[in-house]
Scaffold this motif. Structure first.
Motif, short mmCIF file in Angstrom:
data_model
loop_
_atom_site.label_atom_id
_atom_site.label_comp_id
_atom_site.label_asym_id
_atom_site.label_seq_id
_atom_site.Cartn_x
_atom_site.Cartn_y
_atom_site.Cartn_z
N ASN A 47 46.15 31.63 37.07
CA ASN A 47 44.80 31.42 36.55
C ASN A 47 44.56 32.21 35.27
O ASN A 47 44.95 33.37 35.16
CB ASN A 47 43.76 31.82 37.62
N LYS A 48 43.87 31.56 34.33
CA LYS A 48 43.66 32.17 33.02
C LYS A 48 42.75 33.40 33.06
O LYS A 48 42.75 34.21 32.15
CB LYS A 48 43.09 31.14 32.04
N GLU A 49 41.94 33.51 34.14
CA GLU A 49 41.03 34.66 34.22
C GLU A 49 41.72 35.92 34.73
O GLU A 49 41.13 36.98 34.76
CB GLU A 49 39.87 34.33 35.18
N SER A 50 42.97 35.81 35.15
CA SER A 50 43.60 36.93 35.86
C SER A 50 44.24 37.94 34.91
O SER A 50 44.78 37.60 33.86
CB SER A 50 44.64 36.41 36.84
N GLU A 54 47.57 38.17 31.70
CA GLU A 54 47.65 38.95 30.45
C GLU A 54 48.99 39.66 30.35
O GLU A 54 49.64 39.67 29.29
CB GLU A 54 46.56 40.01 30.42
N THR A 83 40.38 42.55 42.27
CA THR A 83 40.87 42.41 40.90
C THR A 83 41.50 43.71 40.39
O THR A 83 40.97 44.80 40.63
CB THR A 83 39.75 41.98 39.92
N LYS A 85 41.44 44.68 37.56
CA LYS A 85 40.60 45.26 36.52
C LYS A 85 39.82 46.45 37.07
O LYS A 85 39.32 47.28 36.33
CB LYS A 85 39.65 44.21 35.95
N THR A 125 42.75 25.17 33.54
CA THR A 125 42.31 26.44 34.13
C THR A 125 43.46 27.43 34.33
O THR A 125 43.23 28.62 34.49
CB THR A 125 41.66 26.20 35.52
N HIS A 126 44.68 26.91 34.37
CA HIS A 126 45.86 27.73 34.65
C HIS A 126 46.91 27.56 33.55
O HIS A 126 46.92 26.56 32.84
CB HIS A 126 46.50 27.33 35.98
N THR A 161 39.34 30.56 42.31
CA THR A 161 40.28 30.48 41.20
C THR A 161 41.67 30.01 41.61
O THR A 161 42.55 29.88 40.79
CB THR A 161 40.43 31.87 40.54
#
Lengths: 226, 226
Positions: A47-50, A54, A83, A85, A125-126, A161
């Motif tokens: 997933n791009k939000e993860s 990065e 997360t 983060k 999304t991924h 997600t």
């Protein structure tokens, strides 16, 4: 159209990990499969939000832990619903460092795979990362956990997600069950919470006051009857 | 490095089908997984030597049949070990036409998925097709066959062009077994050939003279003791 039919596509339960510049993170995925044999290559959907994405983008490396059938919901919750983060997930679990320098979770681990990214594909999304296998080993001869086992037998949920998230699934209502408002886990008295030592048949009101959601750690007051 | 560890990555048994300009073909794959949920997209790894790949490239469409646990080796052999360049596979099986015009095998089918290709990625020996789900339905409530079940319980083999082919696997030698020199299928008297009505315990020499390899149809004379 019955999108639940997609549940019949077989998949497993994995932790994908990566790192860069002394930092590392990992997360649960099930969208992973071997795609070629000469050389051995696997593809993973992230997933791009993860935060893990990065690190994969920056290092060009990722490793896979294949979870065994008895992996507890707490471990899945740590890597699937929290997360990196906010917390250092690897400070709460056992791991080794792969030959490629990326950590590999070794709790309830059947086997692991180390890879380097050779290509990628944007899937909306991924991002799909094509990884060439650098190393792969068994740690035990336990049976791998399938996603269907996690969902049907252990009563696990997936976050919004996830590649395999089904909105209909989250909306199903059954009597005598309580849903965690933080992560969506459903306590069902028919099954109890064996990973936390709660037998099947224990009603929600009879759970110890210090019982917490096995996935996200939320207290009983965060649960609603459904 | 133990590449057998890759066997612990979970995958299923599917027939991927496509067609173009009145012609159609299908083949067995196991390298398939759902990769996003919004929209629902799946990715499939298809060998570059296959006729099915030609049709997917030209039509931009492919469908998936999810095989059930009892799918016979003959059906898997027809789609997995024979080539559509020589025979019309669909003349030997039951199928329906999807809404996208592509045929879908309906023998021993748990469910099916219709897709259109939205993107692709070159993976060397294989092309990875990202397909957006147009339609998906259950046909039965049978249990899907996993690749591990096919290999371990049914004694199935994979061709050299498969994404999950392991050379070591083909080289393993065990006593009291006979290997088909055409497709690699191994007759093991401990298991017999239940799909052809042969009970476990029947020795190879005691098989009927008209018995043929359940996968590729080769006669007994094409088998060698291993």
């Amino acid at each position: 159209m019955n999108i639940d039919a997609l549940f019949s596509l077989n998949c497993g339960m994995y932790i994908i990990s990566s790192g860069y510049n002394g930092k590392h993170n990992g997360m649960i995925i099930n969208a992973l499969v071997q795609v070629t044999a000469f050389p051995n290559q696997i593809i993973a959907s992230v997933n791009k939000e993860s935060l893990t994405l990065e690190y994969i983008e920056k290092s060009g490396l990722f490793n896979i832990t294949v979870l065994d059938k008895d992996a507890p919901l707490q471990l899945i919750g740590l890597f699937g619903f929290q997360t990196g983060k906010k917390i250092d997930k690897f400070s709460k679990t056992q791991f080794i460092s792969g030959k490629n320098g990326i950590p590999i979770v070794t709790e309830h681990t059947v086997s692991y795979v180390e890879t380097k990214v050779v290509s990628k594909l944007d899937a909306g999304t991924h991002v799909l990362f094509l990884g060439e296998v650098l190393e792969s080993e068994f740690l035990t001869q336990e049976e791998p956990m399938t996603y269907n086992y996690y969902r049907d037998v252990k009563g696990g949920k997936v976050p919004r997600t996830a590649a395999t998230f089904h909105p209909e699934e989250a909306d199903k209502v059954e009597i005598e069950r309580h849903r965690c408002t933080v992560c969506g886990y459903i306590y069902d008295s028919r099954y109890g919470d064996p990973d936390s030592g709660i037998d099947c048949g224990i009603l929600f009101k009879d759970l110890p006051e210090d019982w917490v959601c096995p996935i996200c750690g939320a207290g009983k007051d965060k649960f609603v009857k459904i």
